[in-house]
Design an enzyme around this catalytic site. Structure first.
Site, PDB file in Angstrom:
ATOM      1  N   ARG A   1      10.866  -9.941 -71.215  1.00 45.27           N
ATOM      2  CA  ARG A   1      10.492 -10.947 -71.522  1.00 45.27           C
ATOM      3  C   ARG A   1      12.382 -11.543 -71.049  1.00 45.27           C
ATOM      4  NH1 ARG A   1       6.187 -13.911 -74.586  1.00 45.27           N
ATOM      5  NH2 ARG A   1       4.397 -12.043 -74.006  1.00 45.27           N
TER       6      ARG A   1
ATOM      7  N   ASP B   1       1.160 -10.234 -66.967  1.00 44.49           N
ATOM      8  CA  ASP B   1       0.582  -9.864 -68.944  1.00 44.49           C
ATOM      9  C   ASP B   1      -0.110  -8.523 -68.293  1.00 44.49           C
ATOM     10  OD1 ASP B   1       1.213 -11.839 -71.601  1.00 44.49           O
ATOM     11  OD2 ASP B   1      -0.687 -10.749 -71.502  1.00 44.49           O
TER      12      ASP B   1
ATOM     13  N   ARG C   1       6.590 -22.956 -63.726  1.00 40.32           N
ATOM     14  CA  ARG C   1       5.582 -22.982 -64.786  1.00 40.32           C
ATOM     15  C   ARG C   1       4.597 -24.240 -64.717  1.00 40.32           C
ATOM     16  NH1 ARG C   1       1.994 -22.915 -68.659  1.00 40.32           N
ATOM     17  NH2 ARG C   1       2.184 -21.975 -70.729  1.00 40.32           N
TER      18      ARG C   1
ATOM     19  N   ARG D   1      10.083 -18.455 -71.083  1.00 36.44           N
ATOM     20  CA  ARG D   1      10.242 -20.018 -71.246  1.00 36.44           C
ATOM     21  C   ARG D   1      12.221 -20.457 -71.547  1.00 36.44           C
ATOM     22  NH1 ARG D   1       5.206 -19.766 -75.176  1.00 36.44           N
ATOM     23  NH2 ARG D   1       6.303 -17.883 -75.300  1.00 36.44           N
TER      24      ARG D   1
ATOM     25  N   TYR E   1      -6.488  -6.887 -78.584  1.00 37.60           N
ATOM     26  CA  TYR E   1      -6.963  -8.349 -78.399  1.00 37.60           C
ATOM     27  C   TYR E   1      -7.543  -8.367 -77.996  1.00 37.60           C
ATOM     28  CZ  TYR E   1      -2.437  -9.226 -78.465  1.00 37.60           C
ATOM     29  OH  TYR E   1      -0.515  -9.660 -78.816  1.00 37.60           O
TER      30      TYR E   1
HETATM   31  O1  CP3 Z   1       8.571  -9.109 -69.712  1.00 36.72           O
HETATM   32  C1  CP3 Z   1       8.743  -9.438 -68.782  1.00 36.72           C
HETATM   33  O2  CP3 Z   1       9.775 -10.728 -69.018  1.00 36.72           O
HETATM   34  C2  CP3 Z   1       7.463  -9.593 -68.272  1.00 36.72           C
HETATM   35  C3  CP3 Z   1       6.026 -10.191 -67.987  1.00 36.72           C
HETATM   36  C4  CP3 Z   1       5.583 -10.234 -69.690  1.00 36.72           C
HETATM   37  C5  CP3 Z   1       4.882 -11.144 -70.228  1.00 36.72           C
HETATM   38  N1  CP3 Z   1       3.903 -10.268 -70.878  1.00 36.72           N
HETATM   39  C6  CP3 Z   1       4.352 -12.500 -69.625  1.00 36.72           C
HETATM   40  C7  CP3 Z   1       4.694 -13.513 -71.165  1.00 36.72           C
HETATM   41  C8  CP3 Z   1       5.201  -8.764 -70.460  1.00 36.72           C
HETATM   42  C9  CP3 Z   1       5.193  -6.839 -69.765  1.00 36.72           C
HETATM   43  C10 CP3 Z   1       4.538  -9.187 -71.370  1.00 36.72           C
HETATM   44  C11 CP3 Z   1       3.434  -7.907 -72.330  1.00 36.72           C
HETATM   45  C12 CP3 Z   1       2.308  -9.164 -72.993  1.00 36.72           C
HETATM   46  N2  CP3 Z   1       1.955 -10.064 -73.127  1.00 36.72           N
HETATM   47  C13 CP3 Z   1       2.947  -7.808 -74.215  1.00 36.72           C
HETATM   48  C14 CP3 Z   1       3.447  -6.486 -75.019  1.00 36.72           C
HETATM   49  C15 CP3 Z   1       4.676  -7.304 -75.871  1.00 36.72           C
HETATM   50  C16 CP3 Z   1       4.540  -7.537 -76.561  1.00 36.72           C
HETATM   51  O3  CP3 Z   1       4.993  -8.577 -76.850  1.00 36.72           O
HETATM   52  O4  CP3 Z   1       4.650  -6.774 -77.935  1.00 36.72           O
HETATM   53  C17 CP3 Z   1       2.095  -8.600 -75.287  1.00 36.72           C
HETATM   54  C18 CP3 Z   1       0.668  -8.075 -76.970  1.00 36.72           C
HETATM   55  C19 CP3 Z   1       1.066  -9.588 -74.340  1.00 36.72           C
HETATM   56  C20 CP3 Z   1      -0.072 -10.583 -74.709  1.00 36.72           C
HETATM   57  C21 CP3 Z   1       0.304 -12.120 -74.696  1.00 36.72           C
HETATM   58  N3  CP3 Z   1       1.101 -12.940 -73.889  1.00 36.72           N
HETATM   59  C22 CP3 Z   1       1.208 -13.266 -75.741  1.00 36.72           C
HETATM   60  C23 CP3 Z   1       0.520 -12.712 -77.457  1.00 36.72           C
HETATM   61  C24 CP3 Z   1       0.902 -14.644 -75.348  1.00 36.72           C
HETATM   62  C25 CP3 Z   1       1.471 -14.917 -75.975  1.00 36.72           C
HETATM   63  C26 CP3 Z   1       2.415 -15.366 -76.851  1.00 36.72           C
HETATM   64  C27 CP3 Z   1       4.011 -16.807 -76.028  1.00 36.72           C
HETATM   65  O5  CP3 Z   1       5.297 -15.556 -75.698  1.00 36.72           O
HETATM   66  O6  CP3 Z   1       3.791 -17.084 -75.377  1.00 36.72           O
HETATM   67  C28 CP3 Z   1       1.331 -13.930 -74.237  1.00 36.72           C
HETATM   68  C29 CP3 Z   1       1.557 -14.984 -73.478  1.00 36.72           C
HETATM   69  C30 CP3 Z   1       3.332 -14.849 -72.496  1.00 36.72           C
HETATM   70  N4  CP3 Z   1       3.262 -13.630 -71.954  1.00 36.72           N
HETATM   71  C31 CP3 Z   1       4.055 -15.794 -71.752  1.00 36.72           C
HETATM   72  C32 CP3 Z   1       4.344 -14.898 -70.796  1.00 36.72           C
HETATM   73  C33 CP3 Z   1       6.149 -15.193 -70.185  1.00 36.72           C
HETATM   74  C34 CP3 Z   1       4.366 -17.123 -72.578  1.00 36.72           C
HETATM   75  C35 CP3 Z   1       3.753 -18.257 -71.117  1.00 36.72           C
HETATM   76  C36 CP3 Z   1       3.977 -18.830 -70.952  1.00 36.72           C
HETATM   77  O7  CP3 Z   1       4.742 -19.110 -70.034  1.00 36.72           O
HETATM   78  O8  CP3 Z   1       3.237 -19.697 -71.753  1.00 36.72           O
END
Ligand code: CP3
Length: 341
Positions: free
Chosen positions: A24, A74, A37, A28, A149
Site C-alpha cells: 500500500r 485491487d 482519487r 490515502r 469476498y
Molecule cells: O499495495 C499497493 O499499493 C497496491 C494497490 C493495492 C490495493 N489493494 C489498493 C487499495 C493492493 C495490492 C491491494 C490488495 C488488496 N485489496 C488486498 C490484499 C492485501 C490486504 O490488504 O490484505 C485486499 C484484501 C483488498 C481488498 C480491499 N480493497 C479492501 C478490504 C479495501 C478496503 C480497505 C481500505 O483500506 O479501504 C480495498 C480498497 C483499497 N485498495 C484502497 C487502496 C489504496 C483504499 C481505497 C480508497 O482510496 O478509498
C-alpha cells in the site's frame, strides 16, 4: 545491464542494505493520492483510469528511494472482470453480491479479458516509464481470499465461507477453479505488458483448516505459479500468506514461490528458521510502528534487518500502510534502512 536489487534478492541473493518497497505504498496516507482519487471519483474509477492509476503508482517513488513499484489496482478486479458485482462503499470497504449457484454460472472468463484491459494498459504505461532499477510488481489475490469476498460479500469474519469450508461444499471448489483460470490469464497479461515480478495476496488463507489447506490454498496457488513459470521462467513470484505462520514451510514448498511475505504476527527469525533453503523473505515491520515513528521505529528497522539474518531479504511491512501514517515516517524508514550500520 545489471539486474535490479529487488529482482536479485528474489533470485536468492542477500543484499545489504536490503531492497525495500511497502505494501500500500500508494494510498490515502499521501495527500497527492487523495487529490487524484477525488478527481477520479470513486476507487474503481481510479483503478480503471490508466493515466491516473499510473500516476498514483508513481507518486510514492517520487517521494522515497524505493526498489520496486506495485501496480495500483485491487485484488477484487478479477471477480469484477468476471462479471460479479463490486462497489467500494465509502468508509466501509468492498461490497459484493454474495455468491450462489446462479451467480457462479454467470461468471464469464470470456468477457474478463476485455474488462481488465484498462489495468493491463496501466501496466504497459508504467513499464514504459519506470527505470530498469525499479521493477514493476503485478499482483492478484490468491483464489481462496478472492472467493471469500465473493461468497460473503464483504470483509469481516467470512462466516459463510467458513460454513462452506466446514461442509466441503462444491460451490467453493467450483469458484476456486474459475479464479485459478482467470488469475492465470490476468497475471500472464500483466507480465506480457511488463510486470517483472508477481505477488499473490492470500490475506485470508487462515480461513482454511489443516484438513483443507492443501486443497484450498496450496494447490490453487501452485497451479498459478506453475502456469506463470512455464510461460515466463524469469518472472519472480512472491506469495503472501497472511495468517499462515503455522504453515509457512508447507506453503513455500508446496506452491513453488520464490519468496514468502511474512505477516506481523510471525517473528522474522522464526520464518527464516522454518522456510526451505533458498526462499527469500519479505516483510515484516508492523505498520503501527510506522504510524508511531520516532526512536522505536528506528530501532525496529535495525532489529528487523538483523533478524532476517542470512536469508535474502526484501524489506517491507507485515501488512499495508494505514491511512493514518505520516508520510515523513516512511521517508525516515527508508533513510534508517539505507544508513550504514
Ligand atoms: O499495495 C499497493 O499499493 C497496491 C494497490 C493495492 C490495493 N489493494 C489498493 C487499495 C493492493 C495490492 C491491494 C490488495 C488488496 N485489496 C488486498 C490484499 C492485501 C490486504 O490488504 O490484505 C485486499 C484484501 C483488498 C481488498 C480491499 N480493497 C479492501 C478490504 C479495501 C478496503 C480497505 C481500505 O483500506 O479501504 C480495498 C480498497 C483499497 N485498495 C484502497 C487502496 C489504496 C483504499 C481505497 C480508497 O482510496 O478509498
Amino acid at each position: 545491464m545489471t539486474l535490479a536489487p529487488f529482482l536479485r534478492a528474489l533470485g536468492g541473493e542477500r543484499i545489504d542494505p536490503p531492497p525495500v518497497w511497502l505494501m500500500r505504498q500508494a494510498g490515502r496516507y499521501l495527500p497527492e493520492y487523495r487529490a487524484v482519487r477525488a478527481e477520479a471519483g470513486g476507487f474503481l474509477d481510479l483503478v480503471l483510469d490508466p493515466p491516473r492509476a499510473a500516476e498514483v503508482t508513481l507518486q510514492p517513488l517520487r517521494r522515497y528511494d524505493l526498489d520496486a513499484a506495485i501496480l495500483f489496482s485491487d485484488i477484487l478486479i478479477v471477480p469484477w472482470a468476471l462479471g460479479h458485482g463490486l462497489r467500494f462503499a465509502e468508509g466501509e470497504g468492498p461490497v459484493l453480491p454474495p455468491l450462489d449457484e446462479a451467480g457462479l454460472a454467470q461468471l464469464s472468463l470470456a468477457q474478463a479479458e476485455g474488462r481488465w484491459a484498462p489495468v493491463i494498459e496501466t501496466v504497459a504505461r508504467l513499464s514504459a516509464r519506470l527505470p530498469s532499477s525499479v521493477p514493476l510488481i503485478g499482483f492478484a489475490g490468491s483464489p481462496l481470499t478472492v472467493a471469500a469476498y465473493m461468497i460473503d460479500g464483504r470483509g469481516g469474519a467470512f462466516a459463510r465461507t467458513r460454513q462452506l469450508i466446514a461442509a466441503s461444499d462444491r460451490l467453493l471448489d467450483q469458484v476456486l477453479d474459475v479464479l485459478v483460470e482467470a488469475s492465470i490469464g490476468y497475471l500472464l497479461a500483466q507480465v506480457a505488458a511488463g510486470a517483472r515480478a508477481i505477488q499473490l495476496f492470500e490475506s485470508h488463507g487462515a480461513l482454511a483448516d489443516a484438513a483443507s489447506l492443501s486443497r484450498l490454498v496450496i494447490e490453487p496457488t501452485r497451479a498459478i505459479v506453475a502456469a506463470i513459470r512455464k510461460a515466463h521462467p524469469a518472472v519472480r513470484i512472491i506469495g503472501f500468506p497472511r495468517g499462515g505462520g503455522a504453515w509457512l514451510a508447507a506453503y513455500a514448498a508446496g506452491t513453488g514461490v520464490d519468496a514468502v511475505g511474512i505477516d506481523t504476527a510471525t517473528p522474522m527469525e522464526e520464518a527464516c528458521r522454518v522456510l526451505p533453503q533458498g526462499i527469500a523473505v519479505q516483510g515484516n515491520l508492523d505498520p503501527e510502528l510506522l504510524v508511531a515513528g520516532g526512536a522505536e521505529l528506528d530501532a525496529a528497522v535495525r532489529t528487523l534487518r538483523t533478524a532476517a539474518g542470512r536469508r535474502p531479504h526484501i524489506f517491507n511491512l507485515g501488512h499495508g500502510i494505514t491511512p493514518q501514517t505520516p508520510p515523513a515516517h516512511v521517508a525516515r524508514l527508508v533513510d534508517v534502512l539505507r544508513r550504514p550500520t
